[in-house]
Write a protein that holds these residues in place. Structure first.
Motif, PDB file in Angstrom:
ATOM      1  N   ARG A  33      27.372 -90.067 -13.363  1.00 49.54           N
ATOM      2  CA  ARG A  33      27.447 -89.153 -12.218  1.00 49.54           C
ATOM      3  C   ARG A  33      26.674 -87.865 -12.503  1.00 49.54           C
ATOM      4  NH1 ARG A  33      30.148 -84.857 -10.072  1.00 49.54           N
ATOM      5  NH2 ARG A  33      31.087 -84.353 -12.087  1.00 49.54           N
ATOM      6  N   ILE A  34      26.854 -87.319 -13.699  1.00 49.88           N
ATOM      7  CA  ILE A  34      26.155 -86.086 -14.072  1.00 49.88           C
ATOM      8  C   ILE A  34      24.650 -86.320 -14.109  1.00 49.88           C
ATOM      9  CG2 ILE A  34      25.803 -84.426 -15.934  1.00 49.88           C
ATOM     10  CD1 ILE A  34      28.784 -84.808 -16.636  1.00 49.88           C
ATOM     11  N   ASN A  85      23.211 -86.716 -10.618  1.00 51.47           N
ATOM     12  CA  ASN A  85      23.172 -85.446  -9.899  1.00 51.47           C
ATOM     13  C   ASN A  85      22.052 -84.545 -10.412  1.00 51.47           C
ATOM     14  OD1 ASN A  85      25.297 -86.243  -8.318  1.00 51.47           O
ATOM     15  ND2 ASN A  85      26.854 -85.154  -9.485  1.00 51.47           N
ATOM     16  N   ILE A  86      21.786 -84.595 -11.717  1.00 52.39           N
ATOM     17  CA  ILE A  86      20.660 -83.831 -12.269  1.00 52.39           C
ATOM     18  C   ILE A  86      19.348 -84.325 -11.669  1.00 52.39           C
ATOM     19  CG2 ILE A  86      19.326 -83.418 -14.383  1.00 52.39           C
ATOM     20  CD1 ILE A  86      21.960 -83.369 -15.915  1.00 52.39           C
ATOM     21  N   VAL A 109      19.034 -83.031  -8.031  1.00 56.45           N
ATOM     22  CA  VAL A 109      18.712 -81.604  -7.979  1.00 56.45           C
ATOM     23  C   VAL A 109      17.246 -81.382  -8.347  1.00 56.45           C
ATOM     24  CG1 VAL A 109      19.179 -79.362  -9.029  1.00 56.45           C
ATOM     25  CG2 VAL A 109      21.078 -80.853  -8.422  1.00 56.45           C
ATOM     26  N   LEU A 133      23.290 -77.009  -5.210  1.00 56.88           N
ATOM     27  CA  LEU A 133      24.567 -76.782  -5.902  1.00 56.88           C
ATOM     28  C   LEU A 133      25.622 -77.773  -5.433  1.00 56.88           C
ATOM     29  CD1 LEU A 133      24.742 -72.866  -5.853  1.00 56.88           C
ATOM     30  CD2 LEU A 133      24.315 -74.322  -7.833  1.00 56.88           C
ATOM     31  N   SER A 134      25.538 -78.169  -4.177  1.00 58.72           N
ATOM     32  CA  SER A 134      26.537 -79.090  -3.621  1.00 58.72           C
ATOM     33  C   SER A 134      26.450 -80.477  -4.241  1.00 58.72           C
ATOM     34  CB  SER A 134      26.357 -79.200  -2.105  1.00 58.72           C
ATOM     35  OG  SER A 134      26.506 -77.937  -1.485  1.00 58.72           O
ATOM     36  N   TYR A 135      25.282 -80.852  -4.760  1.00 57.42           N
ATOM     37  CA  TYR A 135      25.135 -82.165  -5.398  1.00 57.42           C
ATOM     38  C   TYR A 135      26.063 -82.325  -6.597  1.00 57.42           C
ATOM     39  CZ  TYR A 135      20.954 -83.434  -2.721  1.00 57.42           C
ATOM     40  OH  TYR A 135      20.079 -83.777  -1.724  1.00 57.42           O
ATOM     41  N   ALA A 136      26.468 -81.216  -7.189  1.00 54.55           N
ATOM     42  CA  ALA A 136      27.366 -81.278  -8.348  1.00 54.55           C
ATOM     43  C   ALA A 136      28.727 -81.873  -7.977  1.00 54.55           C
ATOM     44  CB  ALA A 136      27.553 -79.884  -8.952  1.00 54.55           C
TER      45      ALA A 136
END
Length: 428
Positions: free
Chosen positions: A206-207, A210-211, A214, A259-262
């Motif tokens: 997931r991390i 998301n990176i 972004v 930021l919301s993708y986090a």
């Protein structure tokens, strides 16, 4: 030390041991020293032991183990059993996990030690079980997997497992294991549950995902600004965007959605798509920067991002050539630039699956960010106070249609790129 068993007794006992181990049971041989033997006798003294029998016990797998292994493999990881148990025991346990073990998929420690490193590497792809291995064998297996570029995680609980746990990329020790194993491990399972590993993999994926999102989102926006301003200077056109407009877009339009993708959930958890239902495919991840700059990131950032930037500059040039005054052309371009970045944020929530295969509004923070950014953008060309600050005007109605078509075109372009990349990946 040698047993006083006769050859026939030995053969019968060995046959019974192999038959019992094939039932998935673990065995422990028990013997005693003869009464006349010295208690400090060494193994090399070849004392004749009195064989008493074999302790047989069942060590069942945890109820969640089979499902956990299936989930890990669904996430793109490959699971291999490396154990000191007998071959029959290992195969029986593997079948409890739902594995189908065929010929040539099991390698014993004795067989392994007869192979050179090159020969063993050639067998690594199809071996599912390594049985009767020593700690040295386990370390060798781990090192050879890593030498092939694999990201290796290994579980263990004993003192003898410590070298292997330290040598792999991610050493995982059981909470009930030895302090030595837990001391060298990267991760300690306090509940001794394999499901915890699944959750750790999902969180890591997931991390990483998301990176990637972004990066694609922010870098492609920067390319727009470079091409628009650089192209105008190169071709002697009026600057399409002012410094204040660029700052406004970067601060209110792209930053909040990025930021919301986090807060996005794991893409596989929210949409398990396959060849028939969508583009998503589970693939094994690479190490380091290669894990971030995969095919989707490169295509969407430097391919679609560059193409979109060139087309946006072409649209600005076209409006000026068609006789649209500079103020209206700038305002139209500002709307196209600001709003398309907000709209494609929904498509970029998943870099592989198509937009219609998941709920684009599931991330409430992203939805709120896009709504807020849209209101701010519309306000800059409709509210006199903001128009004066940013030097913009309200475009005529016929130019609003261009804005709408531009937004739809960019969504189609991003979705088309995702489809093409997935198709090429499957072809490989």
């Amino acid at each position: 030390a040698r047993s006083k068993m006769s050859k026939d007794e030995y053969v019968a006992a060995e046959a019974r041991i192999h038959a019992t181990s094939a039932e998935g049971k673990r065995l422990l041989g028990v013997a005693r020293l003869p009464a006349h033997a010295k208690h400090d006798a060494k193994p090399e003294d070849a004392v004749n032991l009195d064989f008493l029998g074999v302790l047989i016990f069942k060590d069942p797998i945890r109820k969640d183990a089979a499902d956990a292994v299936k989930k890990i493999e669904a996430l793109g990881a490959r699971t291999v059993m490396v154990t000191g148990d007998l071959k029959g025991t290992a195969i029986a346990v593997a079948r409890e996990l739902g594995w189908e073990i065929g010929e040539g998929q099991v390698l014993t420690g004795a067989e392994l030690r007869q192979l050179s490193d090159n020969e063993l590497v050639m067998n690594l792809r199809h071996i599912r079980i390594f049985s009767r291995v020593t700690p040295e064998d386990k370390l060798r297996i781990a090192q050879l997997y890593r030498a092939q570029g694999e990201v290796v995680a290994m579980t263990g609980d004993g003192v003898n497992d410590a070298p292997s746990l330290k040598a792999v990329d991610i050493g995982i020790a059981l909470g009930s294991g030895s302090d030595v194993a837990k001391g060298v491990a990267d991760l300690v399972l306090l509940d001794d549950s394999f499901t915890t590993i699944v959750r750790a993999i999902e969180e890591g994926r997931r991390i990483l995902e998301n990176i990637r999102k972004v990066f694609v989102y922010l870098v492609s926006t920067c390319l727009d600004e470079v091409f628009l301003v650089g192209g105008a200077l190169l071709f002697g056109l009026p600057l399409p965007l002012s410094a204040l407009q660029i700052i406004w877009v970067n601060f209110f339009t792209d930053s909040l959605p990025a930021l919301s993708y986090a807060f996005d959930d794991h893409p596989i958890r929210e949409s398990r798509t396959s060849n028939g239902a969508g583009y998503s495919e589970n693939r094994r991840e690479k190490k380091g920067s290669a894990a971030i700059f995969n095919t989707e990131v490169k295509v969407l950032t430097f391919g679609i991002g560059t193409l979109s930037s060139l087309l946006l500059f072409g649209l600005y040039s076209y409006l000026l050539k068609r006789g649209v005054d500079v103020e209206h052309a700038r305002s139209t371009l500002f709307l196209c630039f600001s709003l398309y970045v907000l709209v494609v944020a929904f498509s970029l929530r998943h870099l592989r699956a198509p937009l219609w295969s998941y709920n684009p509004f599931a991330n409430k923070y992203l939805t709120a960010s896009v709504a807020f950014g849209t209101l701010c953008t519309i306000a800059t060309v409709t509210v006199p106070f903001f128009e004066n600050i940013f030097g913009l005007v309200t475009p005529p109605l016929n130019l609003w249609w261009i804005v709408a078509l531009w937004l739809v075109f960019n969504i189609v372009m991003v979705e088309g790129a995702k489809w093409a990349v997935a198709r090429i990946s499957r072809a490989k």
